[in-house]
Design an enzyme around this catalytic site. Structure first.
Site, PDB file in Angstrom:
ATOM      1  CG  ASP A 119      -1.714  -1.300   1.384  1.00 54.38           C
ATOM      2  OD1 ASP A 119      -2.052  -1.910   0.349  1.00 54.38           O
ATOM      3  OD2 ASP A 119      -1.953  -1.725   2.525  1.00 54.38           O
ATOM      4  CD  GLU A 136      -8.883  -2.730  -2.037  1.00 52.62           C
ATOM      5  OE1 GLU A 136      -9.598  -3.004  -1.064  1.00 52.62           O
ATOM      6  OE2 GLU A 136      -8.014  -3.496  -2.481  1.00 52.62           O
TER       7      GLU A 136
END
Ligand code: 6LW
Length: 484
Positions: free
Chosen positions: A11, A168
């Site tokens: 991420d 997302e």
């Protein structure tokens, strides 16, 4: 293909200030949280700290499950300050903002965002100074990041490609005359990808790029899979780059990745106002990592992580100068409360060694995926044992007597270069002790697939480190060496 930041660094979020790039990643159940990296070229990254390094910033307890805790940060520089927004998915958590004038810290205590639900928060400011916080789904809130206040109702912005799951990891940017909304979709497994939409306004309506997904390795022979969860940055020369996560599965089918999701880099060009993502750019390959920690300094270097907390009464270099002392809490690597300190496994083949003194306790050297998936070698009372825990089954794999006193424990990880059959694992882990003449006396070799994300589940990768299972265990040094 070597990642630009190998090992469990998923991420990634990046920003640039002048000639300097800064990058942060998720940290889950580990403490300190949110590793912060610096680079001048986007290829060579050095960890300069961890943003969440005080209990007032990060409180994880034994009931924080593995793969919970701290998810998906966004790092931005705005108005002379660094702004970091993260989600703590565990109890009492939620979304929160931290600020700093220097990215190597100190970072502020958290500013909670009680009105912002969801994960993967992003921060973007428009020309009027309004701050937009966009989260997975994809939903957007107008907030004041300095106070945590939310204004009005959340807006639904875009749910990605029809039929694709898990829109997302949103990031919102003003580039040229457009606002771009970059997202990940398809789930963070083999179906992962990156898509984008644009608008004339930060709150939409958004028009999807006709070429979506702009990046995905799904269904390909690419050695790097699960590519997604990306962030964009422009270099001082005007070129654009994407940082993203990907995995390197090994072994037979379905393929097992053991290092977690790693940070990769790709060039970006623009055509007709849409980004085109090029082939992944390799990380540095000209140096072999050999790291020795002698525990001579008061603090552990920033790449050292512990489970859930690191309290001085359990983990200290101050008790026996030149040694790391661990005082057991919990019964061993199965126990969420175990006292553990280690570093991410960052290379497909590597060697880790430690000299420990188990005279007052029991402890050793562990390779950990989570509480239910770990292998370790431990010493106590004139005996060393190799233990394995795979799911609900834990067992002693091998044991042998050793002379009382300090000894060197070793784990060697070898990437599988040839496959026995379709079920062959991605690597093997050999555990043993170093004899006084320096030779390796192996006790056991185990298949690495059981310490993979595909077997264990969750979002994390392997960490190699030191632990105490009973009493007090002292470690004189720890060495980690890349072998491939
Ligand atoms: C993160 C989500 C994801 O919140 O995995 O790959 C989750 N994407 O965006 C945890 O890392």
């Amino acid at each position: 293909m070597i990642p630009v930041i190998p090992g469990m660094h998923p991420d990634p979020s990046v920003c640039r200030v002048g000639e300097d790039y800064y990058l942060v990643c998720s940290s889950f159940e580990y403490f300190p949280g949110i590793p912060v990296f610096h680079s001048r070229d986007l290829v060579r990254w050095k960890q300069i700290g961890n943003a969440l390094e005080r209990p007032s910033q990060l409180c994880l307890t034994a009931d924080t499950p593995s793969s919970a805790g701290i998810y998906a940060p966004t790092l931005r520089h705005h108005d002379g300050r660094f702004w970091l927004v993260v989600t703590n998915v565990s109890h009492g958590g939620g979304n929160m903002v931290f600020t700093a004038t220097d990215p190597d810290g100190p970072w502020s205590d958290p500013i909670p965002l009680p009105g912002v639900g969801g994960i993967d928060p992003d921060l973007a400011w428009d020309d009027d100074g309004i701050c937009w916080c966009t989260v997975a789904g994809v939903h957007q809130y107008r907030i004041d990041p300095a106070t945590g206040e939310t204004f009005g109702e959340p807006r639904r912005l875009w749910s990605g490609t029809p039929g694709a799951k898990a829109p997302e990891a949103p990031h919102l940017y003003r580039i040229g005359g457009h606002w771009y909304l970059l997202i990940a979709e398809g789930g963070t497994e083999r179906g992962h990808g990156v898509s984008i939409a644009r608008s004339s306004s930060p709150d939409g309506p958004f028009e999807p790029c006709p070429a979506n997904p702009i990046l995905s390795h799904r269904g390909t022979n690419e050695p790097v899979q699960n590519t997604g969860h990306a962030d964009l940055v422009q270099s001082p020369d005007g070129t654009w780059w994407m940082v993203l996560l990907g995995v390197r599965p090994g072994g037979g089918t379905p393929g097992w990745h053991v290092l977690g999701r790693e940070t990769f880099l790709a060039p970006v060009t623009w055509t007709d106002g849409w980004p085109i993502v090029g082939e992944l750019s390799p990380g540095p390959s000209d140096s072999v990592v050999v790291e020795r920690d002698d525990f001579d300094l008061a603090d552990l270097p920033p790449h050292w992580i512990s489970l859930r907390d690191r309290l001085e009464q359990h983990c200290t270099t101050k008790e026996r100068p030149g040694w790391l002392t661990l005082h057991a809490r919990g019964s061993g690597m199965d126990d969420p409360a175990v006292v553990f300190a280690g570093r991410r496994q960052q290379h497909l083949s590597c060697l880790a060694r430690t000299l420990l003194d188990p005279a007052q306790g029991r402890g050793g050297l562990a390779v950990r995926l989570d509480e239910d998936h770990h292998y370790e070698i431990e010493a106590a009372h004139g005996e060393v044992r190799v233990l394995a825990r795979i799911g609900p089954v834990g067992t002693v794999v091998a044991a042998r007597p050793v002379p009382e006193g300090p000894l060197v424990l070793v784990v060697r990880v070898d990437e599988a270069r040839t496959l026995r059959d379709a079920r062959s694992g991605p690597d093997t882990l050999s555990f043993g002790v170093e004899e006084p003449d320096g030779t390796f006396a192996e006790l056991a070799t185990l298949d690495g697939k059981y310490l993979s994300t595909e077997v264990a589940g969750g979002f994390t990768g392997r960490v190699i480190g030191l632990y105490a299972a009973a009493g007090t265990v002292h470690f004189d040094w720890f060495e980690y060496q890349q072998l491939n």
